[in-house]
Write a protein that holds these residues in place. Structure first.
Motif, PDB file in Angstrom:
ATOM      1  N   TYR A  33       0.816  -1.201   0.000  1.00 59.39           N
ATOM      2  CA  TYR A  33       0.000   0.000   0.000  1.00 59.39           C
ATOM      3  C   TYR A  33       0.863   1.270   0.000  1.00 59.39           C
ATOM      4  O   TYR A  33       0.445   2.302  -0.491  1.00 59.39           O
ATOM      5  N   GLN A  55       1.993  -8.517  -3.470  1.00 57.80           N
ATOM      6  CA  GLN A  55       0.770  -8.220  -2.717  1.00 57.80           C
ATOM      7  C   GLN A  55      -0.439  -8.866  -3.354  1.00 57.80           C
ATOM      8  O   GLN A  55      -1.268  -9.487  -2.690  1.00 57.80           O
ATOM      9  N   LEU A  56      -0.562  -8.745  -4.688  1.00 59.45           N
ATOM     10  CA  LEU A  56      -1.707  -9.312  -5.382  1.00 59.45           C
ATOM     11  C   LEU A  56      -1.713 -10.831  -5.301  1.00 59.45           C
ATOM     12  O   LEU A  56      -2.776 -11.453  -5.160  1.00 59.45           O
ATOM     13  N   MET A  83      -2.931 -11.785  -1.982  1.00 58.02           N
ATOM     14  CA  MET A  83      -4.353 -11.524  -1.821  1.00 58.02           C
ATOM     15  C   MET A  83      -5.201 -12.461  -2.665  1.00 58.02           C
ATOM     16  O   MET A  83      -6.329 -12.800  -2.285  1.00 58.02           O
ATOM     17  N   GLU A  84      -4.653 -12.919  -3.787  1.00 54.84           N
ATOM     18  CA  GLU A  84      -5.390 -13.932  -4.553  1.00 54.84           C
ATOM     19  C   GLU A  84      -5.498 -15.232  -3.778  1.00 54.84           C
ATOM     20  O   GLU A  84      -6.549 -15.893  -3.787  1.00 54.84           O
ATOM     21  N   THR A 102      -5.443 -15.406  -0.665  1.00 57.80           N
ATOM     22  CA  THR A 102      -6.408 -15.148   0.410  1.00 57.80           C
ATOM     23  C   THR A 102      -7.844 -15.266  -0.097  1.00 57.80           C
ATOM     24  O   THR A 102      -8.716 -15.851   0.561  1.00 57.80           O
ATOM     25  N   ALA A 103      -8.114 -14.707  -1.287  1.00 57.38           N
ATOM     26  CA  ALA A 103      -9.460 -14.791  -1.854  1.00 57.38           C
ATOM     27  C   ALA A 103      -9.840 -16.232  -2.128  1.00 57.38           C
ATOM     28  O   ALA A 103     -10.991 -16.654  -1.906  1.00 57.38           O
ATOM     29  N   ALA A 128     -10.631 -17.787   1.062  1.00 59.60           N
ATOM     30  CA  ALA A 128     -11.933 -17.294   1.536  1.00 59.60           C
ATOM     31  C   ALA A 128     -13.061 -18.019   0.842  1.00 59.60           C
ATOM     32  O   ALA A 128     -14.090 -18.354   1.467  1.00 59.60           O
ATOM     33  N   SER A 129     -12.904 -18.309  -0.450  1.00 63.71           N
ATOM     34  CA  SER A 129     -13.943 -19.066  -1.166  1.00 63.71           C
ATOM     35  C   SER A 129     -14.057 -20.475  -0.606  1.00 63.71           C
ATOM     36  O   SER A 129     -15.164 -21.005  -0.423  1.00 63.71           O
ATOM     37  N   ALA A 145     -20.628   9.696  13.432  1.00 60.15           N
ATOM     38  CA  ALA A 145     -20.143   8.648  12.517  1.00 60.15           C
ATOM     39  C   ALA A 145     -18.647   8.728  12.356  1.00 60.15           C
ATOM     40  O   ALA A 145     -17.974   7.684  12.255  1.00 60.15           O
ATOM     41  N   ARG A 146     -18.131   9.911  12.343  1.00 65.87           N
ATOM     42  CA  ARG A 146     -16.687  10.036  12.221  1.00 65.87           C
ATOM     43  C   ARG A 146     -15.991   9.434  13.434  1.00 65.87           C
ATOM     44  O   ARG A 146     -14.944   8.785  13.310  1.00 65.87           O
ATOM     45  N   LEU A 204     -15.935   5.874  12.882  1.00 61.12           N
ATOM     46  CA  LEU A 204     -14.952   5.462  11.880  1.00 61.12           C
ATOM     47  C   LEU A 204     -13.538   5.545  12.417  1.00 61.12           C
ATOM     48  O   LEU A 204     -12.704   4.679  12.131  1.00 61.12           O
ATOM     49  N   VAL A 249     -13.036   2.643  14.580  1.00 63.65           N
ATOM     50  CA  VAL A 249     -12.858   1.407  13.805  1.00 63.65           C
ATOM     51  C   VAL A 249     -11.457   1.355  13.225  1.00 63.65           C
ATOM     52  O   VAL A 249     -10.796   0.300  13.207  1.00 63.65           O
ATOM     53  N   THR A 309     -10.936  -8.423   0.117  1.00 57.35           N
ATOM     54  CA  THR A 309      -9.802  -8.835  -0.714  1.00 57.35           C
ATOM     55  C   THR A 309     -10.176  -8.874  -2.190  1.00 57.35           C
ATOM     56  O   THR A 309      -9.390  -8.466  -3.085  1.00 57.35           O
ATOM     57  N   LEU A 322      -8.528  -6.903  -5.182  1.00 55.04           N
ATOM     58  CA  LEU A 322      -8.052  -7.552  -6.398  1.00 55.04           C
ATOM     59  C   LEU A 322      -8.716  -6.969  -7.630  1.00 55.04           C
ATOM     60  O   LEU A 322      -8.067  -6.777  -8.682  1.00 55.04           O
ATOM     61  N   PRO A 360     -24.919   8.957   7.188  1.00 58.36           N
ATOM     62  CA  PRO A 360     -24.007   9.666   8.091  1.00 58.36           C
ATOM     63  C   PRO A 360     -22.668   8.992   8.236  1.00 58.36           C
ATOM     64  O   PRO A 360     -21.658   9.648   8.510  1.00 58.36           O
ATOM     65  N   PRO A 375     -18.623  11.267   6.013  1.00 56.45           N
ATOM     66  CA  PRO A 375     -17.278  11.794   6.322  1.00 56.45           C
ATOM     67  C   PRO A 375     -16.285  11.604   5.184  1.00 56.45           C
ATOM     68  O   PRO A 375     -15.376  12.419   5.027  1.00 56.45           O
TER      69      PRO A 375
END
Lengths: 211, 778
Positions: A24, A35-36, A39-40, A42-43, A46-47, A183-184, A187, A190, B619, B623, B701, B705
């Protein structure tokens, strides 16, 4: 300090996470490819996890049906419909007309009705809120809801006039200032939580993959 | 008594025939020939101790000489009476004089009483069963008597004993006549027994009369003439017999006869000493050896219940105290020395009766006991009576069969078997030395046994254990307190029904009503103008990507929100490509396109295309943002067209290599997570292409942001029905959003009304409660 096998998994997780995170911030082609690739994988995992989840769901409900536990008929319906859609979907394809008809005729109305019932439930809950939990907090909460509804709801006279201006002002202040401010904060919280969790996983302090 | 001339002699005791030369019955050992002791004064039997009574027997007094002479005369005159005298079964009524009276006295001895009393008469115990020592002593004694009888002959008191009064003779004749008649068997048996007893007593009386001392007889007569005593009162025993001269024997006999015939006569208990009573001629029942043992103990008085009065004709003498027979002193002295060793050391059950009878035969009342011993005896008697009264005939307890079956074998004690007397061991040491059959504690106490209490665990089967568990559960459930179940009141959700009906009515009426109820908003939202401007600025040769990431439940709202924007893009001639990171997204995309009549307006693959489902969540979004062609390999083709072709080979997507090749990315989301994913994962990949968020009012909301930041990550923002209606108004037409505006307004106002009523009710309740509290505090 004894070197256990869990340190191998921790090293792998930290290395993969670090590479993806580095992708990133570093605009480097090789780094992006790494990275890709990660992540592939990982995908793909995940499936497979989704498929395992599906199998687990079926087994749990089949056991409930076999043990005649409470609400086992619902489990039986779930299993039967799942098997039906799975067979039809694999056979005809998820984009077949039959599957779309099933979706448009069953799933979509059902979920829309649930959403409609949610509105009724919320209204009744607001109606009984002060009766069940009387207090200034409840009164403020219900008053805020009423105000937001009133400024958001269409008025027979429209938005014209001073009252229209007042409603528009209140709506902007409530929805775009107060609500967005809250909300901010959510966020930001989070984001901080995600950073902390990622750092713990990368540092092998937290090992969701097991020891 | 001589019985020459007869072929056989009938035993007076057992009634069996014996040869005439025998002196003693060969069956029962009873003496067959009565011994005439009247001649004892002339000669002493051999072996008799010379220091005991020699002098009285050697010098015969005058009165005895007269009696003997009278007896000889009468024997000559009454031969028939003599023959009857020889008859063993002759009734006692045939006898007269003193001998008859004494015979009657002897006849009332307890005949049926077994044991020593019966042995004394020599009826039940044969000679062969007697102990050897006793047999030897008896034979010596018998030899002495036989020798004396041979010397004296048949003279003596026999003649005197045959003196029978006239009235008694008539009675005897009547009795003989009665016997000649037919009598019942039971009466015959009783009479036979009575005759045998009387015969034995007669012989004893004869012998006693022959050897009676003159002084003793006088004392006995004086005792009879004296005041009557209480039979229960013990008779004092004096150590030496008093020396009382004998005066008139005839008068004495007459008095005795009269007294015996009197029905109201009660034989007074003699005050004479025991030795004197034993020396009385009539008190000696028999001189047989078997009688020695019985004579040691006084005979028990005849009991009315044992000898029924009508059958045996018990006279007044039955109540008389026992009279001790006269026994030679030598024998009296020898008997205790010979009897004591034969006493069984252990009294078994069978012997207890004999012992008790022996004890009962002892007339304790006739013994002069010391005062302290007499009191002790009274106390023991009273205790025995109390024990006898307290004894209850209880049946032995019996265990139930099921309990007996469960009883462990170890708890069953072995039954102690009492060995016969012959097999019992004689105690050799200790205070019980010499006793036979004394209980030995060692075999029972020292017997090894298993403990009977808590020695074993309960052995039960699984089935029994399961039943016990069920029983325990039942008991525990019974003891548990059952909470009273509240009867659920069938509550009718009136409020829900009312609210639902109002909502339904408020939504349905505007749909059916063709007019406009609520005015179309004319005031544009703040974010709408930039969005419209942005869409207008998008290039129309590039497809616009619509990401359908909302739930089916939110489809109604989202389709109205996305409709104006999608129409705007189609109006501008922009190709439309749909994609979804949710499994239900492709179907919702098709439903959205169908709702906006896109398939009718555009060609699939040329004007619009559905890439389908993008797996992998965040992910997958990353991708897809990095390399759309590698992420989306298969499109959603409901019509089956271009099934074999890759979506990237279609005309609409042929020029798309990366995310920035799309004209814009429009995210239709009803959830904050998917909206954030697209914002966070595609921000750096979009480049200059705008990212537009079409959101529901609820999540706006959260995403706003990203839109209102100084460096916004979201370039366009469309949220809520009001914005959609306004957007449609901008586009110059009324779309699906505008058609729902009245329904939306109606529902909102119903909600506002319901909440307002609820708030008013709650506020009133709070006010009333506060007022009550205020009143209560006041």
């Amino acid at each position: 300090m004894r070197l256990g096998i869990h340190w191998i998994w921790a090293g792998i997780a930290g290395l993969a996470g670090g590479l993806v995170l580095l992708g990133y911030f570093v605009d480097f082609e090789l780094m992006s490819q790494v990275q890709l690739s990660l992540m592939e994988v990982t995908a793909l995992l995940a499936s497979g996890a989704l498929l395992l989840g599906l199998v687990n769901l079926v087994s749990v409900h089949i056991r409930k049906v076999g043990d005649q536990e409470s609400d086992w008929p619902y489990s039986a319906v779930l299993v039967l419909t799942l098997l039906f859609t799975l067979v039809v979907g694999v056979g005809l394809g998820p984009d077949s007309g039959f599957m779309l008809a099933v979706f448009n005729s069953i799933q979509l109305p059902v979920e829309a009705s649930l959403m409609a019932l949610l509105s009724v439930t919320l209204i009744i809950s607001g109606f009984r809120l002060l009766q069940r939990r009387s207090g200034w907090g409840s009164l403020v909460f219900v008053a805020t809801v009423l105000i937001v509804l009133m400024v958001s709801a269409p008025w027979p006279g429209g938005d014209q006039g001073l009252l229209g201006e007042l409603r528009a002002w209140l709506r902007a202040e409530i929805v775009q200032v107060l609500a967005v401010g809250g909300a901010r904060g959510i966020l930001i919280g989070v984001a901080l939580g995600a950073i902390a969790t990622g750092a713990r996983v990368l540092l092998a302090v937290e090992r969701p993959y097991g020891d | 008594m001589g019985i020459e001339g007869m072929t056989e002699i009938r035993c007076p005791m057992c009634g069996k025939e014996n040869p005439p030369e025998l002196e003693v019955c060969e069956f029962c050992g009873a003496r067959l020939k009565p011994m005439d002791l009247s001649s004892q004064g002339a000669g002493e039997p051999e072996g008799r101790p010379k220091d005991s009574g020699d002098e009285p027997r050697e010098s015969t007094p005058d009165w005895l000489a007269r009696i003997r002479a009278q007896a000889e005369d009468e024997s000559d005159r009454e031969p028939e009476t003599q023959s009857r005298e020889d008859e063993p079964e002759s009734p006692p009524q045939e006898r007269g004089g003193t001998g008859g009276l004494l015979d009657r006295l002897g006849s009332y001895q307890p005949e049926e009483a077994p044991g020593p009393a019966a042995e004394s008469r020599g009826r039940d115990l044969p000679e062969a069963t007697m102990p050897e020592s006793r047999d030897r002593a008896d034979r010596d004694w018998r030899d002495q008597l036989e020798g004396a009888a041979a010397e004296t002959g048949e003279a003596g008191l026999e003649g005197a004993s045959r003196e029978v009064p006239d009235w008694l003779k008539s009675f005897a004749e009547d009795s003989e006549g009665l016997e000649a008649e037919e009598v019942p068997p039971w009466l015959a048996r009783i009479r036979a027994q009575q005759r045998r007893a009387l015969q034995a007593e007669e012989e004893e009386a004869k012998e006693a009369a022959a050897g009676a001392d003159e002084d003793w007889w006088e004392q006995a007569m004086q005792a009879e003439e004296g005041p009557s005593h209480d039979p229960e009162e013990p008779t004092p025993i004096s150590p030496e017999p008093p020396d009382v001269p004998f005066e008139d024997t005839g008068a004495l006999e007459r008095d005795l006869a009269e007294t015996a015939d009197s029905p109201a006569f009660e034989f007074p208990e003699s005050d004479l000493p025991r030795e004197q009573v034993e020396g009385m001629p009539g008190a000696e029942p028999a001189q047989f050896p078997e009688a020695e043992e019985a004579d040691l103990l006084p005979d028990e008085p005849a009991k009315p219940e044992e000898t029924p009065a009508p059958e045996i004709e018990v006279g007044p003498f039955a109540e008389s105290p026992p009279v001790e027979p006269m026994i030679p002193e030598g024998i009296q002295e020898e008997e205790p020395q010979e009897e004591l060793p034969s006493t069984p050391p252990l009294i078994l059950e069978g012997d207890e009766s004999d012992e008790e009878e022996e004890i009962e035969d002892i007339d304790l009342g006739s013994i002069d006991l010391p005062q302290w011993l007499g009191e002790l005896q009274d106390i023991q008697d009273s205790e025995l009576e109390e024990e006898g009264a307290g004894q209850v005939d209880l049946e032995p307890a019996k265990l139930p069969s099921w309990l007996e079956a469960k009883r462990p074998l170890e708890t069953i004690r072995p039954t102690a078997e009492v060995e016969p007397e012959e097999g019992q061991v004689v105690e050799t040491s200790g205070p019980l030395a010499g006793l036979r059959g004394a209980l030995s504690a060692e075999p029972i106490v020292a017997m090894p046994r298993h403990p009977t209490i808590g020695g074993k665990s309960l052995d039960i089967s699984e089935r029994q254990y399961a039943r016990a568990e069920i029983l325990q559960r039942m008991i525990s459930e019974e003891s548990e307190e059952v909470e009273a179940t509240r009867r659920r009141r069938v509550a009718v959700p009136i409020l829900r029904w009312i609210v639902s009906a109002l909502l339904f009515f408020a939504v349905l009426v505007p749909v059916l009503y063709k007019g406009q109820i609520f005015a179309i908003p004319t005031r544009w939202p703040q974010e709408l103008a930039p969005l419209v401007t942005m869409v207008e600025a998008l290039p129309n040769d590039r497809p616009m990507l619509f990401v359908v990431d909302y739930d089916p439940g939110s489809a109604g709202e989202m389709e109205r929100l996305a409709g104006p924007l999608l129409d705007h893009a189609i109006l501008r001639g922009m190709p439309v490509v749909t994609l979804s990171s949710r499994p239900s997204g492709p179907a919702l995309s098709e439903h959205l396109l169908s709702a906006l009549n896109v398939p009718e307006r555009l060609d699939h693959g040329d004007g619009y295309y559905d890439l389908g489902y993008l797996a992998g969540g965040q992910t997958g979004v990353h991708l897809f943002a990095a390399s759309p062609r590698q992420a989306a390999l298969r499109g959603f083709r409901p019509s089956g067209e271009e099934s074999a072709a890759s979506p990237w080979s279609t005309q609409i997507l042929s020029d798309v290599e990366k995310l920035s090749d799309f004209a814009a990315v429009v995210v239709l989301s009803s959830g904050t997570e998917s909206a954030r994913n697209w914002v966070e994962q595609t921000g750096s990949r979009l480049g200059t292409r705008p990212l537009v968020m079409v959101l529901t009012t609820g999540i706006s909301p959260v995403v706003r942001p990203y839109y209102e930041a100084q460096q916004p990550q979201v370039d366009g923002f469309l949220a809520g029905l009001r914005s959609a209606v306004t957007y449609e108004q901008v586009l110059g037409g009324s779309g699906m959003a505008s058609r729902l505006w009245d329904a939306y307004g109606g529902g909102m106002w119903v909600a506002i009304g319901a909440l307002s009523v609820g708030v008013a009710y709650g506020v009133a309740a709070l006010a009333l409660e506060g007022r009550r509290r205020g009143l209560g505090n006041a």
